[in-house]
Design an enzyme around this catalytic site. Structure first.
Site, PDB file in Angstrom:
ATOM      1  N   ASN A   9      -2.135   7.380  -6.198  1.00 38.51           N
ATOM      2  CA  ASN A   9      -2.428   7.616  -4.857  1.00 38.51           C
ATOM      3  C   ASN A   9      -1.952   6.348  -4.204  1.00 38.51           C
ATOM      4  O   ASN A   9      -2.310   5.426  -4.064  1.00 38.51           O
ATOM      5  CB  ASN A   9      -4.060   7.582  -4.913  1.00 38.51           C
ATOM      6  CG  ASN A   9      -4.603   7.613  -3.311  1.00 38.51           C
ATOM      7  OD1 ASN A   9      -3.883   7.579  -2.512  1.00 38.51           O
ATOM      8  ND2 ASN A   9      -5.837   7.057  -3.004  1.00 38.51           N
ATOM      9  N   TRP A  10      -0.594   7.001  -3.292  1.00 33.89           N
ATOM     10  CA  TRP A  10       0.043   5.840  -2.647  1.00 33.89           C
ATOM     11  C   TRP A  10      -0.795   5.163  -1.286  1.00 33.89           C
ATOM     12  O   TRP A  10      -0.373   4.247  -0.827  1.00 33.89           O
ATOM     13  CB  TRP A  10       1.333   6.324  -2.338  1.00 33.89           C
ATOM     14  CG  TRP A  10       2.455   6.407  -3.429  1.00 33.89           C
ATOM     15  CD1 TRP A  10       1.930   5.873  -4.490  1.00 33.89           C
ATOM     16  CD2 TRP A  10       3.671   6.729  -3.268  1.00 33.89           C
ATOM     17  NE1 TRP A  10       3.155   6.108  -5.393  1.00 33.89           N
ATOM     18  CE2 TRP A  10       4.209   6.363  -4.732  1.00 33.89           C
ATOM     19  CE3 TRP A  10       4.473   7.208  -2.211  1.00 33.89           C
ATOM     20  CZ2 TRP A  10       5.670   6.703  -4.845  1.00 33.89           C
ATOM     21  CZ3 TRP A  10       5.786   7.291  -2.616  1.00 33.89           C
ATOM     22  CH2 TRP A  10       6.286   7.150  -3.604  1.00 33.89           C
ATOM     23  N   LYS A  11      -1.902   6.127  -0.888  1.00 30.29           N
ATOM     24  CA  LYS A  11      -2.732   5.506   0.385  1.00 30.29           C
ATOM     25  C   LYS A  11      -1.480   5.603   1.581  1.00 30.29           C
ATOM     26  O   LYS A  11      -0.542   6.335   1.638  1.00 30.29           O
ATOM     27  CB  LYS A  11      -3.425   4.443   0.137  1.00 30.29           C
ATOM     28  CG  LYS A  11      -4.277   4.507  -1.106  1.00 30.29           C
ATOM     29  CD  LYS A  11      -5.212   3.469  -1.136  1.00 30.29           C
ATOM     30  CE  LYS A  11      -5.984   3.509  -2.514  1.00 30.29           C
ATOM     31  NZ  LYS A  11      -7.105   2.813  -2.579  1.00 30.29           N
ATOM     32  N   HIS A  94     -11.514  11.520  -0.581  1.00 31.58           N
ATOM     33  CA  HIS A  94     -11.402  10.044  -1.164  1.00 31.58           C
ATOM     34  C   HIS A  94     -12.277   9.145  -0.318  1.00 31.58           C
ATOM     35  O   HIS A  94     -12.374   9.275   0.783  1.00 31.58           O
ATOM     36  CB  HIS A  94      -9.972   9.338  -1.118  1.00 31.58           C
ATOM     37  CG  HIS A  94      -9.641   8.118  -1.619  1.00 31.58           C
ATOM     38  ND1 HIS A  94     -10.088   6.921  -0.971  1.00 31.58           N
ATOM     39  CD2 HIS A  94      -9.219   7.637  -2.736  1.00 31.58           C
ATOM     40  CE1 HIS A  94      -9.923   5.840  -1.899  1.00 31.58           C
ATOM     41  NE2 HIS A  94      -9.196   6.412  -2.815  1.00 31.58           N
ATOM     42  N   GLU A  96     -12.163   6.330   0.970  1.00 28.84           N
ATOM     43  CA  GLU A  96     -11.584   5.757   2.163  1.00 28.84           C
ATOM     44  C   GLU A  96     -11.687   6.850   3.463  1.00 28.84           C
ATOM     45  O   GLU A  96     -11.713   6.536   4.440  1.00 28.84           O
ATOM     46  CB  GLU A  96     -10.069   5.390   1.986  1.00 28.84           C
ATOM     47  CG  GLU A  96     -10.034   4.052   1.241  1.00 28.84           C
ATOM     48  CD  GLU A  96      -9.026   3.744   0.270  1.00 28.84           C
ATOM     49  OE1 GLU A  96      -8.183   4.178   0.506  1.00 28.84           O
ATOM     50  OE2 GLU A  96      -8.853   2.914  -0.615  1.00 28.84           O
ATOM     51  N   GLU A 166     -14.616   7.618  -8.863  1.00 29.16           N
ATOM     52  CA  GLU A 166     -14.124   6.292  -8.330  1.00 29.16           C
ATOM     53  C   GLU A 166     -15.174   5.348  -7.541  1.00 29.16           C
ATOM     54  O   GLU A 166     -15.431   5.583  -6.467  1.00 29.16           O
ATOM     55  CB  GLU A 166     -13.055   6.261  -7.152  1.00 29.16           C
ATOM     56  CG  GLU A 166     -11.784   7.066  -7.647  1.00 29.16           C
ATOM     57  CD  GLU A 166     -10.669   6.811  -6.836  1.00 29.16           C
ATOM     58  OE1 GLU A 166      -9.607   6.424  -7.608  1.00 29.16           O
ATOM     59  OE2 GLU A 166     -10.724   7.185  -5.625  1.00 29.16           O
ATOM     60  N   GLY A 172      -9.538  -1.073  -5.272  1.00 28.44           N
ATOM     61  CA  GLY A 172      -8.727  -2.397  -4.717  1.00 28.44           C
ATOM     62  C   GLY A 172      -9.184  -3.579  -4.870  1.00 28.44           C
ATOM     63  O   GLY A 172      -8.922  -4.600  -4.238  1.00 28.44           O
ATOM     64  N   SER A 212      -9.223   0.194  -9.696  1.00 31.85           N
ATOM     65  CA  SER A 212      -8.553  -0.879 -10.278  1.00 31.85           C
ATOM     66  C   SER A 212      -7.871  -0.682 -11.729  1.00 31.85           C
ATOM     67  O   SER A 212      -7.977  -1.531 -12.536  1.00 31.85           O
ATOM     68  CB  SER A 212      -9.435  -2.207 -10.314  1.00 31.85           C
ATOM     69  OG  SER A 212      -9.661  -2.576  -8.832  1.00 31.85           O
ATOM     70  N   GLY A 234      -3.148   0.929  -6.214  1.00 28.94           N
ATOM     71  CA  GLY A 234      -2.220  -0.289  -6.207  1.00 28.94           C
ATOM     72  C   GLY A 234      -1.096  -0.252  -7.248  1.00 28.94           C
ATOM     73  O   GLY A 234       0.013  -0.511  -7.022  1.00 28.94           O
TER      74      GLY A 234
END
Ligand code: PGA
Length: 248
Positions: A9-11, A94, A96, A166, A172, A212, A234
């Site tokens: 997941n590149w965000k 997600h 976020e 998650e 992160g 993570s 990440g």
């Protein structure tokens, strides 16, 4: 049985040119992977990613989509736009997006139904906050998120969906959940799917852990009986992602 899936997941990272360059480097490194390898990328990176991933093991996914077919939704992306661009997967709900863009369980449900209708594999995210974990309501919270996300999803479609557990406190932060914590919740999710559908269906759905995930912890996490791979933020931005895909 279930095929392992490792999805990046590149965000909001990497431009189209960075995408092309990165995939050129990554593709040969994951050639020997036995699992499904997916990179979920920003919308403008979809087409260059699909082109650069051609002939490799890597499939491309999106990070979000709208639940309507088309219309006056400035700034949104439709499911048909994703499939036409060559996306096979889409991350939905997600944390976020839930926290910063006010996404709800009901909205995630509408998106999941739409993704399935278009042949996209939704990666449906769930996860608790640190407060919820400390209050002992993690599993209740996850059950509510998943129960609503799956409303109206037909039994035969469940195997073409993916759930990503998650814990928000692990995203992160470098604070990965212990394998026991991750397995406990992934197992509870599978039990819920068995309750909502049946055991066979629960045995088919892939459940990922995210938060993570790194080359150092992937192997142990992915070996748990109810963890079928990972959703990786990440660590998917570097070629080290190959070491998550092919843990030693
Ligand atoms: P992280 O992100 O691997 O950087 O913790 C995971 C995610 O948000 O999907």
């Amino acid at each position: 049985m279930r095929k392992r899936l490792v999805a990046g997941n590149w965000k909001m990272n990497k431009t189209p040119s960075e995408t092309r360059a990165f995939l050129k480097e990554l593709a040969p490194l994951v050639k020997g992977a036995k699992c499904d390898v997916v990179l979920c990328v920003p919308a403008v990176d979809l087409i260059p990613a699909v082109e650069a991933a051609k002939g490799s093991r890597i499939k491309i996914g999106a990070e979000n989509m709208h639940f309507e077919e088309k219309g006056a939704f400035t700034g949104e992306i439709s499911p048909a736009m994703l499939t036409d661009a060559g996306a096979k997967y889409v991350i939905l709900g997600h944390s976020e997006r839930r926290e910063m863009f006010a996404e709800t369980n009901e909205g995630v449900n509408k998106k999941a139904l739409k993704a399935i209708e278009h042949g996209l594999i939704p990666i449906i995210c769930c996860g608790e906050t640190l407060t919820q974990r400390e209050q002992g309501i993690t599993v209740d919270h996850i059950r509510q998120q998943i129960r609503i996300a799956y409303l109206g999803i037909a039994k035969e479609d469940v195997k073409n969906t993916v759930i990503a557990y998650e814990p928000i406190w692990a995203i992160g932060t470098g604070k990965v959940a212990t394998t026991e914590q991750a397995e406990e919740v992934c197992g509870a999710i599978r039990k819920l799917i068995a309750e909502l559908y049946d055991r066979k269906t629960a045995g088919q759905v892939r459940i990922l852990y995210g938060g993570s995930v790194a080359p150092s912890n992937a192997k142990e996490l992915f070996e748990q009986p109810d963890i079928d791979g990972g959703l990786v933020g990440g660590a998917s931005l570097k070629t080290d992602f190959a070491k998550v895909v092919l843990p030693e």
